[in-house]
Design a protein around this motif. Structure first.
Motif, PDB file in Angstrom:
ATOM      1  N   LEU A 233      30.952  51.374  39.284  1.00 30.55           N
ATOM      2  CA  LEU A 233      31.600  51.798  38.044  1.00 30.55           C
ATOM      3  C   LEU A 233      31.688  53.318  37.981  1.00 30.55           C
ATOM      4  CD1 LEU A 233      32.869  51.038  35.371  1.00 30.55           C
ATOM      5  CD2 LEU A 233      30.580  50.884  34.402  1.00 30.55           C
ATOM      6  N   ILE A 234      30.638  53.993  38.398  1.00 32.42           N
ATOM      7  CA  ILE A 234      30.656  55.461  38.445  1.00 32.42           C
ATOM      8  C   ILE A 234      31.723  55.950  39.415  1.00 32.42           C
ATOM      9  CG2 ILE A 234      29.322  57.494  39.152  1.00 32.42           C
ATOM     10  CD1 ILE A 234      26.827  55.962  38.034  1.00 32.42           C
ATOM     11  N   ILE A 235      31.816  55.317  40.563  1.00 31.04           N
ATOM     12  CA  ILE A 235      32.842  55.692  41.549  1.00 31.04           C
ATOM     13  C   ILE A 235      34.233  55.475  40.977  1.00 31.04           C
ATOM     14  CG2 ILE A 235      33.853  55.023  43.778  1.00 31.04           C
ATOM     15  CD1 ILE A 235      30.907  54.590  44.728  1.00 31.04           C
ATOM     16  N   ALA A 236      34.434  54.353  40.266  1.00 33.51           N
ATOM     17  CA  ALA A 236      35.737  54.069  39.657  1.00 33.51           C
ATOM     18  C   ALA A 236      36.094  55.115  38.613  1.00 33.51           C
ATOM     19  CB  ALA A 236      35.739  52.673  39.034  1.00 33.51           C
ATOM     20  N   VAL A 237      35.130  55.538  37.822  1.00 35.86           N
ATOM     21  CA  VAL A 237      35.388  56.563  36.802  1.00 35.86           C
ATOM     22  C   VAL A 237      35.766  57.881  37.480  1.00 35.86           C
ATOM     23  CG1 VAL A 237      34.287  57.975  35.021  1.00 35.86           C
ATOM     24  CG2 VAL A 237      33.989  55.496  35.006  1.00 35.86           C
ATOM     25  N   ILE A 238      35.077  58.222  38.552  1.00 35.16           N
ATOM     26  CA  ILE A 238      35.397  59.452  39.282  1.00 35.16           C
ATOM     27  C   ILE A 238      36.810  59.375  39.863  1.00 35.16           C
ATOM     28  CG2 ILE A 238      34.818  60.829  41.328  1.00 35.16           C
ATOM     29  CD1 ILE A 238      31.850  60.159  40.700  1.00 35.16           C
TER      30      ILE A 238
ATOM     31  N   LEU B 226      45.234  53.787  40.828  1.00 35.89           N
ATOM     32  CA  LEU B 226      45.176  52.850  39.710  1.00 35.89           C
ATOM     33  C   LEU B 226      45.348  51.410  40.183  1.00 35.89           C
ATOM     34  CD1 LEU B 226      44.872  52.515  36.673  1.00 35.89           C
ATOM     35  CD2 LEU B 226      47.344  52.783  36.483  1.00 35.89           C
ATOM     36  N   VAL B 227      46.311  51.186  41.055  1.00 38.44           N
ATOM     37  CA  VAL B 227      46.538  49.842  41.606  1.00 38.44           C
ATOM     38  C   VAL B 227      45.304  49.374  42.366  1.00 38.44           C
ATOM     39  CG1 VAL B 227      47.895  48.516  43.275  1.00 38.44           C
ATOM     40  CG2 VAL B 227      49.045  50.046  41.669  1.00 38.44           C
ATOM     41  N   TYR B 228      44.726  50.264  43.179  1.00 41.94           N
ATOM     42  CA  TYR B 228      43.521  49.912  43.927  1.00 41.94           C
ATOM     43  C   TYR B 228      42.393  49.503  42.978  1.00 41.94           C
ATOM     44  CZ  TYR B 228      39.136  50.334  46.342  1.00 41.94           C
ATOM     45  OH  TYR B 228      37.885  50.080  46.813  1.00 41.94           O
ATOM     46  N   LEU B 229      42.167  50.300  41.939  1.00 36.38           N
ATOM     47  CA  LEU B 229      41.081  49.998  41.004  1.00 36.38           C
ATOM     48  C   LEU B 229      41.304  48.663  40.293  1.00 36.38           C
ATOM     49  CD1 LEU B 229      40.397  53.522  39.476  1.00 36.38           C
ATOM     50  CD2 LEU B 229      38.939  52.244  41.056  1.00 36.38           C
ATOM     51  N   ILE B 230      42.535  48.399  39.899  1.00 32.54           N
ATOM     52  CA  ILE B 230      42.839  47.130  39.231  1.00 32.54           C
ATOM     53  C   ILE B 230      42.607  45.960  40.177  1.00 32.54           C
ATOM     54  CG2 ILE B 230      44.704  45.722  38.253  1.00 32.54           C
ATOM     55  CD1 ILE B 230      45.814  48.367  37.060  1.00 32.54           C
ATOM     56  N   VAL B 231      43.129  46.058  41.390  1.00 34.72           N
ATOM     57  CA  VAL B 231      42.981  44.975  42.362  1.00 34.72           C
ATOM     58  C   VAL B 231      41.509  44.756  42.713  1.00 34.72           C
ATOM     59  CG1 VAL B 231      43.479  44.305  44.753  1.00 34.72           C
ATOM     60  CG2 VAL B 231      45.303  45.196  43.303  1.00 34.72           C
ATOM     61  N   ALA B 232      40.767  45.832  42.959  1.00 36.31           N
ATOM     62  CA  ALA B 232      39.349  45.710  43.322  1.00 36.31           C
ATOM     63  C   ALA B 232      38.556  45.046  42.207  1.00 36.31           C
ATOM     64  CB  ALA B 232      38.767  47.078  43.656  1.00 36.31           C
ATOM     65  N   ASN B 233      38.802  45.438  40.963  1.00 35.65           N
ATOM     66  CA  ASN B 233      38.049  44.878  39.850  1.00 35.65           C
ATOM     67  C   ASN B 233      38.410  43.421  39.568  1.00 35.65           C
ATOM     68  OD1 ASN B 233      36.188  46.956  38.521  1.00 35.65           O
ATOM     69  ND2 ASN B 233      38.038  48.125  38.943  1.00 35.65           N
ATOM     70  N   VAL B 234      39.681  43.097  39.643  1.00 41.28           N
ATOM     71  CA  VAL B 234      40.094  41.701  39.454  1.00 41.28           C
ATOM     72  C   VAL B 234      39.540  40.840  40.586  1.00 41.28           C
ATOM     73  CG1 VAL B 234      42.097  40.145  39.460  1.00 41.28           C
ATOM     74  CG2 VAL B 234      42.139  42.230  38.090  1.00 41.28           C
ATOM     75  N   TYR B 235      39.562  41.353  41.804  1.00 47.01           N
ATOM     76  CA  TYR B 235      39.057  40.615  42.963  1.00 47.01           C
ATOM     77  C   TYR B 235      37.562  40.322  42.815  1.00 47.01           C
ATOM     78  CZ  TYR B 235      38.167  39.441  47.856  1.00 47.01           C
ATOM     79  OH  TYR B 235      37.788  38.810  49.009  1.00 47.01           O
ATOM     80  N   VAL B 236      36.784  41.328  42.433  1.00 47.24           N
ATOM     81  CA  VAL B 236      35.345  41.117  42.258  1.00 47.24           C
ATOM     82  C   VAL B 236      35.085  40.129  41.124  1.00 47.24           C
ATOM     83  CG1 VAL B 236      33.176  42.221  41.568  1.00 47.24           C
ATOM     84  CG2 VAL B 236      34.636  43.318  43.231  1.00 47.24           C
TER      85      VAL B 236
ATOM     86  N   THR C  85      30.005  44.855  48.200  1.00 47.06           N
ATOM     87  CA  THR C  85      30.741  45.909  48.897  1.00 47.06           C
ATOM     88  C   THR C  85      31.976  46.327  48.102  1.00 47.06           C
ATOM     89  OG1 THR C  85      29.983  45.098  51.047  1.00 47.06           O
ATOM     90  CG2 THR C  85      31.921  46.522  51.042  1.00 47.06           C
ATOM     91  N   ILE C  86      32.760  45.365  47.665  1.00 44.73           N
ATOM     92  CA  ILE C  86      33.946  45.691  46.873  1.00 44.73           C
ATOM     93  C   ILE C  86      33.534  46.280  45.528  1.00 44.73           C
ATOM     94  CG2 ILE C  86      36.072  44.795  45.825  1.00 44.73           C
ATOM     95  CD1 ILE C  86      36.128  44.823  48.858  1.00 44.73           C
ATOM     96  N   GLY C  87      32.457  45.768  44.955  1.00 43.42           N
ATOM     97  CA  GLY C  87      31.946  46.324  43.706  1.00 43.42           C
ATOM     98  C   GLY C  87      31.551  47.778  43.850  1.00 43.42           C
ATOM     99  N   LEU C  88      30.945  48.115  44.965  1.00 39.90           N
ATOM    100  CA  LEU C  88      30.546  49.499  45.212  1.00 39.90           C
ATOM    101  C   LEU C  88      31.749  50.401  45.456  1.00 39.90           C
ATOM    102  CD1 LEU C  88      28.175  51.464  45.589  1.00 39.90           C
ATOM    103  CD2 LEU C  88      28.179  50.858  47.998  1.00 39.90           C
ATOM    104  N   CYS C  89      32.793  49.848  45.997  1.00 39.93           N
ATOM    105  CA  CYS C  89      33.996  50.635  46.323  1.00 39.93           C
ATOM    106  C   CYS C  89      34.967  50.715  45.149  1.00 39.93           C
ATOM    107  CB  CYS C  89      34.681  50.046  47.548  1.00 39.93           C
ATOM    108  SG  CYS C  89      33.714  50.144  49.048  1.00 39.93           S
ATOM    109  N   GLY C  90      34.455  50.687  43.937  1.00 43.13           N
ATOM    110  CA  GLY C  90      35.301  50.867  42.762  1.00 43.13           C
ATOM    111  C   GLY C  90      35.478  49.631  41.913  1.00 43.13           C
TER     112      GLY C  90
ATOM    113  N   GLY D  41      33.147  47.977  40.292  1.00 43.41           N
ATOM    114  CA  GLY D  41      31.957  47.778  39.476  1.00 43.41           C
ATOM    115  C   GLY D  41      32.236  47.237  38.089  1.00 43.41           C
ATOM    116  N   LEU D  42      33.350  47.627  37.491  1.00 39.12           N
ATOM    117  CA  LEU D  42      33.681  47.144  36.153  1.00 39.12           C
ATOM    118  C   LEU D  42      33.937  45.640  36.171  1.00 39.12           C
ATOM    119  CD1 LEU D  42      34.240  47.696  33.179  1.00 39.12           C
ATOM    120  CD2 LEU D  42      36.609  48.187  33.805  1.00 39.12           C
ATOM    121  N   GLY D  43      34.686  45.173  37.153  1.00 36.27           N
ATOM    122  CA  GLY D  43      34.953  43.741  37.259  1.00 36.27           C
ATOM    123  C   GLY D  43      33.677  42.938  37.458  1.00 36.27           C
ATOM    124  N   GLY D  44      32.786  43.458  38.299  1.00 30.58           N
ATOM    125  CA  GLY D  44      31.510  42.788  38.518  1.00 30.58           C
ATOM    126  C   GLY D  44      30.635  42.798  37.283  1.00 30.58           C
TER     127      GLY D  44
END
Length: 91
Positions: free
Chosen positions: A77-82, A6-16, A43-48, A50-53
């Motif tokens: 976004l699909i990867i993040a949902v998975i 969860l922390v990873y997904l939040i950080v990745a999306n805010v960062y993108v 790259t970060i968008g692909l790694c989860g 996608g929602l932020g982007g």
């Protein structure tokens, strides 16, 4: 539940989102003090991230005409949902 995912997904999306905002701001003002790499955003968008982007594309209207960016963020976004589904035990 694993809070690490969860922390990873939040950080990745805010960062993108912030990278997209910075790139948008620099494009509008003409100031390229800190160039933003599209490769890094995708790259970060692909790694989860996608929602932020995707949200940045919708809210800012930035890079919305680039088909490959839409595809990469959609896959992210699909990867993040998975990852989220795995975290909560749905899969």
């Amino acid at each position: 539940m694993s809070t690490g995912i969860l922390v990873y997904l939040i950080v990745a999306n805010v960062y993108v989102f912030l990278l997209m905002w910075l790139d948008y701001y620099q494009q509008k003002t003409g100031k390229k003090e800190w160039p933003v790499s599209e490769w890094q955003m995708m790259t970060i968008g692909l790694c989860g991230g996608g929602l932020g982007g995707a949200l940045a594309m919708i809210i800012l209207g930035h890079k919305e005409n680039r088909q490959r960016v839409k595809i990469i963020f959609s896959l992210g976004l699909i990867i993040a949902v998975i990852l989220f589904a795995k975290m909560v035990g749905w899969i």
